[in-house]
Scaffold this motif. Sequence first.
Motif, PDB file in Angstrom:
ATOM      1  N   THR A  36       8.046  -2.568  31.747  1.00  0.00           N
ATOM      2  CA  THR A  36       7.146  -3.691  32.033  1.00  0.00           C
ATOM      3  C   THR A  36       5.828  -3.189  32.608  1.00  0.00           C
ATOM      4  OG1 THR A  36       9.061  -5.106  32.457  1.00  0.00           O
ATOM      5  CG2 THR A  36       6.938  -5.889  33.259  1.00  0.00           C
ATOM      6  N   ALA A  37       5.886  -2.206  33.497  1.00  0.00           N
ATOM      7  CA  ALA A  37       4.668  -1.644  34.096  1.00  0.00           C
ATOM      8  C   ALA A  37       3.772  -1.031  33.015  1.00  0.00           C
ATOM      9  CB  ALA A  37       5.029  -0.598  35.141  1.00  0.00           C
ATOM     10  N   GLN A  38       4.362  -0.303  32.063  1.00  0.00           N
ATOM     11  CA  GLN A  38       3.584   0.283  30.971  1.00  0.00           C
ATOM     12  C   GLN A  38       2.906  -0.817  30.145  1.00  0.00           C
ATOM     13  OE1 GLN A  38       3.016   3.575  30.269  1.00  0.00           O
ATOM     14  NE2 GLN A  38       4.055   4.006  32.187  1.00  0.00           N
ATOM     15  N   GLY A  39       3.616  -1.926  29.917  1.00  0.00           N
ATOM     16  CA  GLY A  39       3.035  -3.045  29.181  1.00  0.00           C
ATOM     17  C   GLY A  39       1.854  -3.662  29.912  1.00  0.00           C
ATOM     18  N   ILE A  40       1.961  -3.777  31.228  1.00  0.00           N
ATOM     19  CA  ILE A  40       0.862  -4.316  32.034  1.00  0.00           C
ATOM     20  C   ILE A  40      -0.327  -3.363  31.991  1.00  0.00           C
ATOM     21  CG2 ILE A  40       0.144  -4.917  34.379  1.00  0.00           C
ATOM     22  CD1 ILE A  40       3.088  -5.890  34.805  1.00  0.00           C
ATOM     23  N   PHE A  41      -0.063  -2.064  32.106  1.00  0.00           N
ATOM     24  CA  PHE A  41      -1.145  -1.081  32.024  1.00  0.00           C
ATOM     25  C   PHE A  41      -1.839  -1.143  30.667  1.00  0.00           C
ATOM     26  CE2 PHE A  41       1.087   1.841  35.311  1.00  0.00           C
ATOM     27  CZ  PHE A  41       0.485   1.147  36.350  1.00  0.00           C
ATOM     28  N   LYS A  42      -1.073  -1.347  29.599  1.00  0.00           N
ATOM     29  CA  LYS A  42      -1.662  -1.440  28.262  1.00  0.00           C
ATOM     30  C   LYS A  42      -2.540  -2.680  28.129  1.00  0.00           C
ATOM     31  CE  LYS A  42       1.422   1.405  25.637  1.00  0.00           C
ATOM     32  NZ  LYS A  42       2.003   1.635  24.343  1.00  0.00           N
ATOM     33  N   GLU A  43      -2.161  -3.780  28.799  1.00  0.00           N
ATOM     34  CA  GLU A  43      -2.993  -4.984  28.776  1.00  0.00           C
ATOM     35  C   GLU A  43      -4.358  -4.714  29.399  1.00  0.00           C
ATOM     36  OE1 GLU A  43      -1.419  -8.857  29.970  1.00  0.00           O
ATOM     37  OE2 GLU A  43       0.584  -7.966  29.862  1.00  0.00           O
ATOM     38  N   CYS A  44      -4.403  -3.796  30.345  1.00  0.00           N
ATOM     39  CA  CYS A  44      -5.647  -3.467  31.050  1.00  0.00           C
ATOM     40  C   CYS A  44      -6.546  -2.538  30.250  1.00  0.00           C
ATOM     41  CB  CYS A  44      -5.322  -2.831  32.403  1.00  0.00           C
ATOM     42  SG  CYS A  44      -4.402  -3.902  33.506  1.00  0.00           S
ATOM     43  N   GLU A  45      -6.045  -1.976  29.153  1.00  0.00           N
ATOM     44  CA  GLU A  45      -6.819  -1.008  28.363  1.00  0.00           C
ATOM     45  C   GLU A  45      -8.125  -1.567  27.832  1.00  0.00           C
ATOM     46  OE1 GLU A  45      -4.231   0.536  25.298  1.00  0.00           O
ATOM     47  OE2 GLU A  45      -3.793   2.301  26.524  1.00  0.00           O
ATOM     48  N   THR A  46      -8.186  -2.856  27.529  1.00  0.00           N
ATOM     49  CA  THR A  46      -9.422  -3.425  26.972  1.00  0.00           C
ATOM     50  C   THR A  46     -10.578  -3.303  27.959  1.00  0.00           C
ATOM     51  OG1 THR A  46      -8.778  -5.643  27.707  1.00  0.00           O
ATOM     52  CG2 THR A  46      -8.264  -5.053  25.436  1.00  0.00           C
ATOM     53  N   GLU A  47     -10.279  -3.352  29.254  1.00  0.00           N
ATOM     54  CA  GLU A  47     -11.324  -3.261  30.275  1.00  0.00           C
ATOM     55  C   GLU A  47     -11.453  -1.856  30.869  1.00  0.00           C
ATOM     56  OE1 GLU A  47     -13.494  -5.625  31.188  1.00  0.00           O
ATOM     57  OE2 GLU A  47     -12.654  -7.072  29.796  1.00  0.00           O
ATOM     58  N   LEU A  48     -10.334  -1.132  30.991  1.00  0.00           N
ATOM     59  CA  LEU A  48     -10.348   0.151  31.694  1.00  0.00           C
ATOM     60  C   LEU A  48     -10.341   1.362  30.775  1.00  0.00           C
ATOM     61  CD1 LEU A  48      -7.861  -0.698  34.586  1.00  0.00           C
ATOM     62  CD2 LEU A  48     -10.364  -0.805  34.598  1.00  0.00           C
ATOM     63  N   GLY A  49     -10.133   1.156  29.491  1.00  0.00           N
ATOM     64  CA  GLY A  49     -10.137   2.273  28.546  1.00  0.00           C
ATOM     65  C   GLY A  49      -8.735   2.712  28.164  1.00  0.00           C
ATOM     66  N   LYS A  50      -8.621   3.267  26.987  1.00  0.00           N
ATOM     67  CA  LYS A  50      -7.320   3.683  26.446  1.00  0.00           C
ATOM     68  C   LYS A  50      -6.707   4.792  27.299  1.00  0.00           C
ATOM     69  CE  LYS A  50      -5.195   4.978  22.104  1.00  0.00           C
ATOM     70  NZ  LYS A  50      -4.453   3.816  21.685  1.00  0.00           N
ATOM     71  N   GLY A  51      -5.451   4.603  27.672  1.00  0.00           N
ATOM     72  CA  GLY A  51      -4.707   5.602  28.427  1.00  0.00           C
ATOM     73  C   GLY A  51      -5.218   5.868  29.830  1.00  0.00           C
ATOM     74  N   TRP A  52      -5.860   4.929  30.472  1.00  0.00           N
ATOM     75  CA  TRP A  52      -6.464   5.129  31.788  1.00  0.00           C
ATOM     76  C   TRP A  52      -5.441   5.476  32.870  1.00  0.00           C
ATOM     77  CZ3 TRP A  52      -4.872   2.245  35.894  1.00  0.00           C
ATOM     78  CH2 TRP A  52      -4.142   1.080  35.600  1.00  0.00           C
TER      79      TRP A  52
END
Length: 70
Positions: A52-68
């Motif tokens: 679930t944490a990885q999924g939340i981090f992936k949702e943030c990629e649009t603003e923070l960049g891929k693989g941040w």
Amino acid sequence: MKRRVLIGRIAQEAKEQGVGWKLLREGGNHTVYKLGAEMIPIPRHTEINEHTAQGIFKECETELGKGWWR
């Protein structure tokens, strides 16, 4: 992963990149944060499983960049 650690990692990265991060609303099952233009729901459990944490981090990629988070 602890919920507060997950929120802290996102908040720290948003601050470093100059992206807005604020609490939008508290729901019954989720807390909704606003990250730039994205709405990020985070479950209200003290312990959030890694998948679930990885999924939340992936949702943030649009603003923070891929693989941040790596």
